[in-house]
Design a protein around this motif. Structure first.
Motif, PDB file in Angstrom:
ATOM      1  N   GLY A  73       0.816  -1.214   0.000  1.00 44.18           N
ATOM      2  CA  GLY A  73       0.000   0.000   0.000  1.00 44.18           C
ATOM      3  C   GLY A  73       0.843   1.254   0.000  1.00 44.18           C
ATOM      4  O   GLY A  73       2.056   1.222   0.257  1.00 44.18           O
ATOM      5  N   SER A  74       0.202   2.387  -0.256  1.00 43.95           N
ATOM      6  CA  SER A  74       0.916   3.667  -0.298  1.00 43.95           C
ATOM      7  C   SER A  74       1.056   4.283   1.092  1.00 43.95           C
ATOM      8  O   SER A  74       1.937   5.120   1.310  1.00 43.95           O
ATOM      9  N   GLY A  75       0.159   3.952   2.004  1.00 35.34           N
ATOM     10  CA  GLY A  75       0.304   4.380   3.382  1.00 35.34           C
ATOM     11  C   GLY A  75      -0.341   5.689   3.762  1.00 35.34           C
ATOM     12  O   GLY A  75      -0.513   5.972   4.950  1.00 35.34           O
ATOM     13  N   ALA A  76      -0.696   6.521   2.783  1.00 38.71           N
ATOM     14  CA  ALA A  76      -1.270   7.834   3.108  1.00 38.71           C
ATOM     15  C   ALA A  76      -1.817   8.467   1.840  1.00 38.71           C
ATOM     16  O   ALA A  76      -1.670   7.933   0.736  1.00 38.71           O
ATOM     17  N   SER A  77      -2.457   9.621   2.005  1.00 38.36           N
ATOM     18  CA  SER A  77      -2.889  10.387   0.833  1.00 38.36           C
ATOM     19  C   SER A  77      -1.661  10.940   0.119  1.00 38.36           C
ATOM     20  O   SER A  77      -0.554  11.003   0.681  1.00 38.36           O
ATOM     21  N   ARG A  78      -1.852  11.363  -1.112  1.00 38.63           N
ATOM     22  CA  ARG A  78      -0.714  11.856  -1.892  1.00 38.63           C
ATOM     23  C   ARG A  78      -0.145  13.147  -1.327  1.00 38.63           C
ATOM     24  O   ARG A  78       1.047  13.433  -1.512  1.00 38.63           O
ATOM     25  N   LEU A  79      -0.964  13.942  -0.650  1.00 39.75           N
ATOM     26  CA  LEU A  79      -0.474  15.195  -0.081  1.00 39.75           C
ATOM     27  C   LEU A  79       0.246  14.986   1.250  1.00 39.75           C
ATOM     28  O   LEU A  79       0.815  15.939   1.798  1.00 39.75           O
ATOM     29  N   VAL A  80       0.242  13.754   1.748  1.00 40.02           N
ATOM     30  CA  VAL A  80       0.966  13.456   2.988  1.00 40.02           C
ATOM     31  C   VAL A  80       2.257  12.719   2.615  1.00 40.02           C
ATOM     32  O   VAL A  80       3.276  13.344   2.351  1.00 40.02           O
ATOM     33  N   THR A  81       2.212  11.385   2.545  1.00 41.56           N
ATOM     34  CA  THR A  81       3.424  10.644   2.145  1.00 41.56           C
ATOM     35  C   THR A  81       3.140   9.602   1.074  1.00 41.56           C
ATOM     36  O   THR A  81       3.980   8.747   0.801  1.00 41.56           O
ATOM     37  N   GLY A  82       1.959   9.654   0.458  1.00 48.58           N
ATOM     38  CA  GLY A  82       1.586   8.611  -0.498  1.00 48.58           C
ATOM     39  C   GLY A  82       1.952   8.896  -1.941  1.00 48.58           C
ATOM     40  O   GLY A  82       1.637   8.104  -2.825  1.00 48.58           O
ATOM     41  N   ASN A  83       2.615  10.019  -2.192  1.00 47.68           N
ATOM     42  CA  ASN A  83       2.912  10.406  -3.572  1.00 47.68           C
ATOM     43  C   ASN A  83       4.203   9.749  -4.044  1.00 47.68           C
ATOM     44  O   ASN A  83       5.256  10.374  -4.123  1.00 47.68           O
ATOM     45  N   ARG A  84       4.116   8.483  -4.396  1.00 47.31           N
ATOM     46  CA  ARG A  84       5.281   7.714  -4.821  1.00 47.31           C
ATOM     47  C   ARG A  84       5.735   8.136  -6.229  1.00 47.31           C
ATOM     48  O   ARG A  84       4.963   8.680  -7.014  1.00 47.31           O
ATOM     49  N   THR A  85       6.982   7.815  -6.545  1.00 50.57           N
ATOM     50  CA  THR A  85       7.555   8.141  -7.857  1.00 50.57           C
ATOM     51  C   THR A  85       6.713   7.613  -9.017  1.00 50.57           C
ATOM     52  O   THR A  85       6.580   8.300 -10.036  1.00 50.57           O
ATOM     53  N   VAL A 105      -3.919  11.533 -11.531  1.00 50.35           N
ATOM     54  CA  VAL A 105      -4.530  10.215 -11.357  1.00 50.35           C
ATOM     55  C   VAL A 105      -5.463  10.243 -10.151  1.00 50.35           C
ATOM     56  O   VAL A 105      -5.137  10.819  -9.111  1.00 50.35           O
ATOM     57  N   ALA A 106      -6.627   9.637 -10.293  1.00 49.46           N
ATOM     58  CA  ALA A 106      -7.619   9.548  -9.219  1.00 49.46           C
ATOM     59  C   ALA A 106      -7.880   8.085  -8.886  1.00 49.46           C
ATOM     60  O   ALA A 106      -7.532   7.183  -9.659  1.00 49.46           O
ATOM     61  N   ALA A 107      -8.528   7.853  -7.748  1.00 46.88           N
ATOM     62  CA  ALA A 107      -8.751   6.484  -7.289  1.00 46.88           C
ATOM     63  C   ALA A 107      -9.674   5.705  -8.218  1.00 46.88           C
ATOM     64  O   ALA A 107      -9.477   4.519  -8.460  1.00 46.88           O
ATOM     65  N   ARG A 262      -8.244  21.620  -4.340  1.00 43.65           N
ATOM     66  CA  ARG A 262      -9.677  21.767  -4.108  1.00 43.65           C
ATOM     67  C   ARG A 262     -10.516  20.503  -4.309  1.00 43.65           C
ATOM     68  O   ARG A 262     -11.674  20.468  -3.911  1.00 43.65           O
ATOM     69  N   ALA A 263      -9.977  19.464  -4.923  1.00 45.02           N
ATOM     70  CA  ALA A 263     -10.761  18.246  -5.164  1.00 45.02           C
ATOM     71  C   ALA A 263     -10.741  17.377  -3.904  1.00 45.02           C
ATOM     72  O   ALA A 263      -9.748  16.698  -3.604  1.00 45.02           O
ATOM     73  N   ARG A 264     -11.821  17.398  -3.166  1.00 45.57           N
ATOM     74  CA  ARG A 264     -11.852  16.745  -1.850  1.00 45.57           C
ATOM     75  C   ARG A 264     -11.596  15.226  -1.907  1.00 45.57           C
ATOM     76  O   ARG A 264     -10.870  14.697  -1.052  1.00 45.57           O
ATOM     77  N   PRO A 265     -12.149  14.480  -2.872  1.00 44.74           N
ATOM     78  CA  PRO A 265     -11.828  13.050  -2.918  1.00 44.74           C
ATOM     79  C   PRO A 265     -10.343  12.781  -3.118  1.00 44.74           C
ATOM     80  O   PRO A 265      -9.818  11.779  -2.621  1.00 44.74           O
ATOM     81  N   PHE A 266      -9.663  13.674  -3.843  1.00 43.79           N
ATOM     82  CA  PHE A 266      -8.213  13.540  -4.025  1.00 43.79           C
ATOM     83  C   PHE A 266      -7.471  13.844  -2.721  1.00 43.79           C
ATOM     84  O   PHE A 266      -6.586  13.110  -2.288  1.00 43.79           O
ATOM     85  N   ILE A 267      -7.853  14.938  -2.089  1.00 45.46           N
ATOM     86  CA  ILE A 267      -7.141  15.405  -0.896  1.00 45.46           C
ATOM     87  C   ILE A 267      -7.278  14.426   0.260  1.00 45.46           C
ATOM     88  O   ILE A 267      -6.311  14.143   0.979  1.00 45.46           O
ATOM     89  N   TYR A 268      -8.479  13.870   0.437  1.00 50.16           N
ATOM     90  CA  TYR A 268      -8.777  13.109   1.647  1.00 50.16           C
ATOM     91  C   TYR A 268      -8.837  11.604   1.440  1.00 50.16           C
ATOM     92  O   TYR A 268      -9.417  10.894   2.258  1.00 50.16           O
ATOM     93  N   SER A 269      -8.236  11.104   0.364  1.00 54.30           N
ATOM     94  CA  SER A 269      -8.215   9.661   0.117  1.00 54.30           C
ATOM     95  C   SER A 269      -6.785   9.138   0.106  1.00 54.30           C
ATOM     96  O   SER A 269      -5.867   9.799  -0.379  1.00 54.30           O
TER      97      SER A 269
END
Length: 394
Positions: A73-85, A105-107, A262-269
């Motif tokens: 798994g990625s472990g977090a949202s992309r704005l935290v630590t989930g934004n892998r290379t 990219v979205a879920a 501003r895209a809440r599903p992106f920010i909080y997933s």
């Protein structure tokens, strides 16, 4: 709180042949285009795996390798630590593929549509949406709190009237499927581009059922028609022709920066697992390079429509892999689907609220892996069942 009302409502749904139930299925090893259900191998005419990539060995291997190197798994949202290379690499490739400034990219497609629409418009704005648009678009408008002006399906005069009526709106957004998911027909994209320009509106398209299928490199219907540069927001999915899971949004760099904020599903997933990204990247390479898959699919779609028409059915025009047969009555559509399964074909009955009242149907969905002989036999079987159930006149 008592839950008895649920049982009563479910009984009501069952009485109207509208209750839905989950059914187990599995792929059949060595038989692409088939599924296993209730112990029976069935020709799968209900899947959105249009190019037959869901079991592609190169995609599976790319995902396996990523699991071993990147973890589960990625472990977090992309704005935290989930934004892998792999995200950056995939989004760069998507922007290049779509010939646009940036990609995100979205879920999944539902979260992409609800996130984008609610990020672009709000109170005081108006969204102009085709009545047959996907539920994720409808829900995105509701979440945005913008006014929802729904125009009759592909009725450009009605849309023109609504645009004029709401000419004083702060922001105007026109949004449409490119290929409509239950009917298989195309949006009038040239006309929508013209109306967008005349009325100062943004134009968003959902290429879920056309991405990977149309265009020289599978970019979608907008590229095939030569109007991709006129589209402000371009959304598509990886869950259909790409054979995987997830979605993408393409447009300007400014658009993508705005969505990140501003895209809440992106920010909080939580971010998609790296293995999914690796599979998508491999699938994108196949989609771009293996044009024969698109050619086979479109040819099969045209031929299957012709066979059904020759058998007495009315089907929509075009060459999309979505081929509906309208039954009308909900219970009759369920009987048709059950008869098809008895004959070795998986084809699901689609009923309200997914489609309008009185238009229950069997939605046939083709894949590039279906052979001509399989489709000929299926068309003959469909006609026999149609005659048996009185869907076709004797």
């Amino acid at each position: 709180m008592t839950m008895k009302w649920m049982e009563q409502e479910l009984q009501s749904l069952a009485g109207e042949a509208l209750e839905r139930k989950l059914r187990d299925s599995a792929p059949v090893s060595g038989r692409p285009g088939y599924i296993l259900r209730d112990g029976q191998e069935l020709l799968n005419l209900s899947s959105n795996d249009y190019l037959g990539l869901a079991q592609h060995p190169a995609i599976i291997e790319a995902m396996r390798t990523a699991l071993l190197t990147e973890g589960a798994g990625s472990g977090a949202s992309r704005l935290v630590t989930g934004n892998r290379t792999p995200y950056r690499e995939l989004e760069d490739a998507l922007a290049d593929w779509q010939q646009c400034g940036a990609a995100l990219v979205a879920a999944n497609g539902y979260m992409a549509n609800t996130g984008v629409i609610s990020a672009l418009v709000g109170r005081g704005d108006v969204v102009f949406s085709d009545r047959l648009n996907h539920a994720s678009i409808v829900d995105g408008v509701a979440l945005s709190r913008a006014e929802h002006a729904r125009y009759r399906h592909n009725d450009m005069e009605h849309l023109r009237h609504l645009l004029h009526k709401h000419r004083g709106a702060r922001r105007k957004l026109i949004v449409t499927d490119t290929i409509f998911s239950m009917d298989g027909d195309q949006a009038l994209l040239h006309e929508l581009v013209q109306l967008k320009g005349q009325h100062g509106a943004m134009l968003m398209v959902d290429e879920a059922h056309s991405g990977g299928i149309y265009g020289g490199n599978g970019e979608g219907l907008c590229h095939s028609l030569g109007i991709h540069s006129d589209i402000d927001i371009h959304m598509g999915t990886f869950s259909k022709a790409f054979g995987l899971y997830g979605a993408y949004v393409c447009g300007s760099e400014t658009l993508v920066r705005w969505l990140v904020n501003r895209a809440r599903p992106f920010i909080y997933s939580t971010a998609l697992p790296p293995s999914i990204l690796a599979g998508i990247s491999q699938s994108l390479e196949i989609v771009r390079s293996e044009s024969d898959r698109r050619r086979l699919l479109l040819a099969a779609s045209r031929k299957f429509r012709t066979m059904l028409r020759d058998g007495g059915f009315q089907t929509s025009d075009g060459d999309s892999p979505i081929v509906p047969v309208i039954v009308g009555d909900n219970a009759a559509a369920l009987r048709f689907s059950a008869e098809l399964q008895e004959a070795g074909i998986a084809a699901v009955a689609i009923r309200p609220p997914t489609v309008p009242e009185g238009t229950a149907r069997i939605r046939f969905s083709l894949s590039a892996v279906h052979t001509e002989r399989e489709l000929e036999q299926a068309a003959s079987c469909i006609r026999s069942i149609g005659l048996k159930l009185g869907v076709l006149p004797l």
